[in-house]
Design a protein around this motif. Sequence first.
Motif, short mmCIF file in Angstrom:
data_model
loop_
_atom_site.label_atom_id
_atom_site.label_comp_id
_atom_site.label_asym_id
_atom_site.label_seq_id
_atom_site.Cartn_x
_atom_site.Cartn_y
_atom_site.Cartn_z
N ASP A 183 36.15 -91.64 -66.62
CA ASP A 183 34.85 -90.96 -66.46
C ASP A 183 33.68 -91.90 -66.70
N LEU A 229 33.31 -94.06 -63.62
CA LEU A 229 32.67 -93.31 -62.53
C LEU A 229 31.17 -93.26 -62.72
N ALA A 249 28.34 -95.06 -60.27
CA ALA A 249 27.44 -94.22 -59.47
C ALA A 249 26.04 -94.83 -59.34
N LYS A 281 26.67 -91.54 -51.66
CA LYS A 281 28.06 -91.83 -51.30
C LYS A 281 28.45 -93.20 -51.82
N ASP A 289 38.09 -90.16 -51.08
CA ASP A 289 37.87 -88.89 -51.78
C ASP A 289 37.98 -89.10 -53.29
N ARG A 290 37.34 -88.21 -54.00
CA ARG A 290 37.17 -88.37 -55.43
C ARG A 290 38.51 -88.39 -56.18
N ASP A 291 39.46 -87.59 -55.75
CA ASP A 291 40.75 -87.53 -56.45
C ASP A 291 41.48 -88.87 -56.35
N LEU A 323 40.14 -91.79 -55.82
CA LEU A 323 39.40 -92.76 -56.64
C LEU A 323 39.76 -92.56 -58.12
N TYR A 324 39.77 -91.32 -58.54
CA TYR A 324 40.05 -91.03 -59.94
C TYR A 324 41.46 -91.51 -60.32
#
Lengths: 361, 361
Positions: free
Chosen positions: A312, A315, A319, A328, A347-349, A351-352
Motif C-alpha cells: 500500500d 502504491l 501514484a 493512469k 489492472d490494479r489486482d 499490480l498489487y
Amino acid sequence: MSQTLNVDLGLRSYPIHIGSGLLADPESYRPHVRGDRIMIVTNETVAPLYLDPLEQALSDYRVSRVVLPDGEQYKTMEVWNRIFDALLQERFGRDCTLVALGGGVIGDMAGFAAACYQRGVPFIQVPTTLLAQVDSSVGGKTGINHPAGKNMIGAFHQPLAVIADTDTLETLPQKELSAGLAEVLKYGFIRDAAFLAWLESHMAELLSRDPNALSHAIKRSCEIKALIVAEDELEAGQRALLNLGHTFGHAIEAGAGYGAWLHGEAVAVGTCMAANLSQRLGWLEDKDVERLRRLISCAGLPTEPPADLSPDQMLELMAVDKKVLDGKMRFVLLKELGEAIVTDEVDRDTLYATLADRRSL
Amino acid sequence: MSQTLNVDLGLRSYPIHIGSGLLADPESYRPHVRGDRIMIVTNETVAPLYLDPLEQALSDYRVSRVVLPDGEQYKTMEVWNRIFDALLQERFGRDCTLVALGGGVIGDMAGFAAACYQRGVPFIQVPTTLLAQVDSSVGGKTGINHPAGKNMIGAFHQPLAVIADTDTLETLPQKELSAGLAEVLKYGFIRDAAFLAWLESHMAELLSRDPNALSHAIKRSCEIKALIVAEDELEAGQRALLNLGHTFGHAIEAGAGYGAWLHGEAVAVGTCMAANLSQRLGWLEDKDVERLRRLISCAGLPTEPPADLSPDQMLELMAVDKKVLDGKMRFVLLKELGEAIVTDEVDRDTLYATLADRRSL
C-alpha cells in the motif's frame, strides 16, 4: 586512448568523450568552454579526489568552485540554491560555463542550476561514477527532488559536452559500481539482447574493473542512450523506455528516505518488479525472469524491496510519480529480454500481486 | 468586444486576447487548456476579486488553486516552492495546465513553476494589472528573485495564451496603474515616437481609466512587445531594448528592499537616469530629457532615486545585474525619443555623474 560518440540534437548536439586521462587534459574542455569564467560544482567526496586536477586542466580560465554535501538526500531546493549563492557572490554574468564534477546528483543539480541561472547558461558534465557516465550525464534531464517525489522539479537542458574519464571509476566504492551496472543492464534489457549476453559473460571482469570491459560497457550504454535521446529528446514517446524499473525504484527511494538506497540499487529492484509484472501479463517466461534476477544479483545488486515498505505504501508513492498521466499509471515492461514497451493497461489486482510478491532468490 | 494579437514564435506561437469581459468567459480558455486539471496560481489581493468568476469560467475542468502572499518581496524560492507543494499534494501529473491570475509577480512565479514542474507543463497568463497586461505576461520570461539580484533564477517559457481582461483595471490601485504606465511609456521611448505623442495627449484619459484609451495603449504596447519578442525570443540582441531603465531600476528595487518600490516605479526612475546618461553622451538634448521626465511625472511616477541610496551602492547593485556581460555593464540608452540602442561603451566617470545627479523637476 579515448572514443567519442555524438548525441545528435541539431543545434543542441554534443559529444561524449570516453576514455582514460580525460579529466586532467585541458584539451577535453578547450573546444567547449564559453566565456572566461567557470564555476565547478562538486561534492565533499569527489572534491579531494578530482578538484585539483580539474582546476589545473582549466587554468586558462578564471575558476571558482562550490562544494556541496554528498548524497541523494541533499538533492533539495535548499542545497541547489547554494549554487546560485556562489554564482552571485562571485558576480558571475551570463557569459560563463558551469562544470558538474561528480555523480548523478551533482550532474542533475548543476545542470538544473545552469538551466535557470539568469534564464540559462551552458554547462559541461564531468561524470565520476559509472551511473553518471552511462546514464544521467547524457540526455539533458536535470532536476531536484521534492519531499513528495523524485526529480519533480527540473528542466531539459543539454550539456555542451560529456567528459567521461574511466580512470575515475578506480576510486568508486564497490556499491556505487554495482549501482551503475543496474543502468548498464537496463540498456540490455530494453533494447539489446546481444549486449545483455555480453554483460552476462563479462560480469566478473566488470566487477573487478577491467578497463577494457568497463570501456566497452560505457560506450555501448551511451550509444543506446544517445540514439534514444536523439529520437525523442523531450520524452514524448520511446525515451520513456529508459525508465524501466524507475517507477517502482523511485517509490523505493522515496519510501526508504532519500539517500538510504542508491538510485541504481532501487532501479535494480524496480527492474525485478517490472519483470514480475511482465510475467503476470504473460509476456515473460519464468526462465526469463530468473535470468534477469540472476544477472542483477550477480552484479551485486538487491532484488527485493525493503521489507518494511508495504504494497500500500508503494502504491501511494507510485501514484505521484511523473509517469502517472491523467490518473493512469504508466509502466515500462518487458515483452522479452531485449525489448521493452510502455503501457498503461495494468489492472490494479495484477499490480498489487507484484507489489505483494516478496520472494528470495 | 475584444481584439487578438499573435506572438509569432513558430510552434510556440500564441494569442494575446485583449478586451472587456474575457476573464469570466469560458471561451477565453477552452481552445487553450491542456488536460483536464487546472491549477490556478494567484495572490491574497486578487483572489477575493477574481478567483470565483475565473473558477466558474473553468467549471468544465477539475480546478485547484494556490493563493500566495502579494508583493515583490514574496517572489522568492521559498514562496515559489509552495506551488510545487500544492501540485504534488493534489497529485497533478504532467497532463495539466497552470493558470497565472494576477500581476507580474504571480505571472513570473507561476510561469517559472510551469517551466520546471515535472520538467515543464503548459500555462496560461491572466494578467490583472496594467503592467502585466502590457509587459510581463507577454514574451515568456519567467523567474524569481535572489536576495542578491532580481529575476536571477528563471526560464524562458512561453504561455499558451494571454487573456488580458481590461475590466480588471477598474479595481487596480492608482499607484499600480501608474506603475503600468511606466512600461507603456517605455514602448514609446524605445520604438515609436508617434505612440509617445499619442500618450502625451491622452495621459489624462489614461489616468482616469477611460476604457478606449486604455485599450489602445495596451494593444499598441503588446504589438510592439510581440514584434520584438518574435524577432529575438531569447534576448540575443534587440530584445534587450525592452530593458530601458531596468538596470538602474533593478538596483533601486534591490537597494530599497523588494516590495518597497513597485517595479514600474523603479523603471520610471531608471528611465530618467538612462535619459540623463544619454544626454551626457551627447545623444539627447536638454529638451528631450525634460520632455521625458515631464511625461513620467505626469503619469504619477517618481523621477528620482531614493535619497538614501548612494551612487556607490547603486554601482554595487548594478554590477550583479544580468545585463552585465563579462564584467562590462551594458546599458539601454536613447539616441532620441523613439529610438533606443544597447551599448557597453559607457565610461565609469560619466556613469558616476549620472548616479550622483539628483535634480528635482
